[in-house]
Scaffold this motif. Structure first.
Motif, PDB file in Angstrom:
ATOM      1  N   GLU A  31       0.832  -1.202   0.000  1.00 23.65           N
ATOM      2  CA  GLU A  31       0.000   0.000   0.000  1.00 23.65           C
ATOM      3  C   GLU A  31       0.865   1.250   0.000  1.00 23.65           C
ATOM      4  OE1 GLU A  31      -2.595  -0.288   3.341  1.00 23.65           O
ATOM      5  OE2 GLU A  31      -3.859  -1.803   2.407  1.00 23.65           O
ATOM      6  N   SER A  32       1.985   1.180   0.688  1.00 25.74           N
ATOM      7  CA  SER A  32       2.899   2.317   0.738  1.00 25.74           C
ATOM      8  C   SER A  32       3.501   2.598  -0.631  1.00 25.74           C
ATOM      9  CB  SER A  32       4.003   2.045   1.758  1.00 25.74           C
ATOM     10  OG  SER A  32       4.956   3.074   1.726  1.00 25.74           O
ATOM     11  N   THR A  33       3.908   1.551  -1.341  1.00 26.26           N
ATOM     12  CA  THR A  33       4.499   1.757  -2.665  1.00 26.26           C
ATOM     13  C   THR A  33       3.442   2.219  -3.660  1.00 26.26           C
ATOM     14  OG1 THR A  33       4.232  -0.595  -3.162  1.00 26.26           O
ATOM     15  CG2 THR A  33       6.385   0.136  -2.313  1.00 26.26           C
ATOM     16  N   GLU A  34       2.195   1.742  -3.524  1.00 28.03           N
ATOM     17  CA  GLU A  34       1.123   2.212  -4.408  1.00 28.03           C
ATOM     18  C   GLU A  34       0.840   3.690  -4.169  1.00 28.03           C
ATOM     19  OE1 GLU A  34      -2.353  -0.180  -3.974  1.00 28.03           O
ATOM     20  OE2 GLU A  34      -1.341  -2.000  -4.640  1.00 28.03           O
ATOM     21  N   PHE A  35       0.855   4.083  -2.893  1.00 19.28           N
ATOM     22  CA  PHE A  35       0.635   5.492  -2.564  1.00 19.28           C
ATOM     23  C   PHE A  35       1.752   6.365  -3.123  1.00 19.28           C
ATOM     24  CE2 PHE A  35       1.302   9.106   0.311  1.00 19.28           C
ATOM     25  CZ  PHE A  35       0.090   9.752   0.134  1.00 19.28           C
ATOM     26  N   GLU A  36       2.998   5.905  -2.986  1.00 18.69           N
ATOM     27  CA  GLU A  36       4.132   6.660  -3.508  1.00 18.69           C
ATOM     28  C   GLU A  36       4.086   6.747  -5.030  1.00 18.69           C
ATOM     29  OE1 GLU A  36       7.580   4.747  -1.973  1.00 18.69           O
ATOM     30  OE2 GLU A  36       7.206   5.405   0.088  1.00 18.69           O
ATOM     31  N   ALA A  37       3.694   5.658  -5.668  1.00 18.83           N
ATOM     32  CA  ALA A  37       3.592   5.660  -7.133  1.00 18.83           C
ATOM     33  C   ALA A  37       2.490   6.606  -7.597  1.00 18.83           C
ATOM     34  CB  ALA A  37       3.333   4.247  -7.639  1.00 18.83           C
TER      35      ALA A  37
END
Length: 152
Positions: A5-11
């Motif tokens: 979820e963190s990487t999706e948010f950053e992307a």
């Protein structure tokens, strides 16, 4: 939040920032707002006084417009180069055709009182300003869409 979820948010955040940067770059390559306003004022003056004042005075109104164009092109050399589009969008073509139609119909409306000419000039300033703003927005949106298509 877990790692995915963190990487999706950053992307998503990076994609939004790239979109904002692309839009800012496309807007900076367009003409400045003050130039567009002056161009609208001169075009409205030319269309409002057509068939009313002598032809020599009408041509004299072209002189500031030509000086403004020379100044704009010298200023444009320092600005980022606009991305050329392969084709213009339908919205841009529609705004352009509306601009041409307004220009043609404005010359069919001859006026002989100065207050009527002033009202015609004011109306043309408003209408041409709206149309040129629409053309500008369609150009920026089309340039961004074209850039996205060429990126993929």
């Amino acid at each position: 939040m877990n790692g995915s979820e963190s990487t999706e948010f950053e992307a998503a955040n990076a994609l939004a920032q790239a979109e904002v940067a692309a839009e800012c770059m496309a807007r900076r390559s367009e003409m400045p707002n003050w130039f567009m306003a002056l161009a609208v004022i001169f075009m409205a003056a030319l269309l409002a006084t057509a068939k009313v004042v002598p032809l020599g005075i009408t041509f004299a109104l072209f002189a500031p417009l030509l000086l403004l164009a020379v100044f704009y092109f010298s200023l444009r050399r320092k600005r980022p180069k606009a991305r050329t589009q392969l084709k213009h969008s339908g919205r841009y073509i529609g705004w352009m055709l509306l601009f041409m139609l307004i220009g043609q119909t404005a010359t069919w409306w001859p006026l002989y009182e100065w207050w009527q000419i002033g009202l015609k000039w004011l109306g043309l300033c408003v209408v041409l300003g709206v149309v040129l703003t629409g053309m500008r927005r369609a150009e920026v949106a089309g340039r961004i869409e074209d850039a996205h298509e060429q990126a993929f």
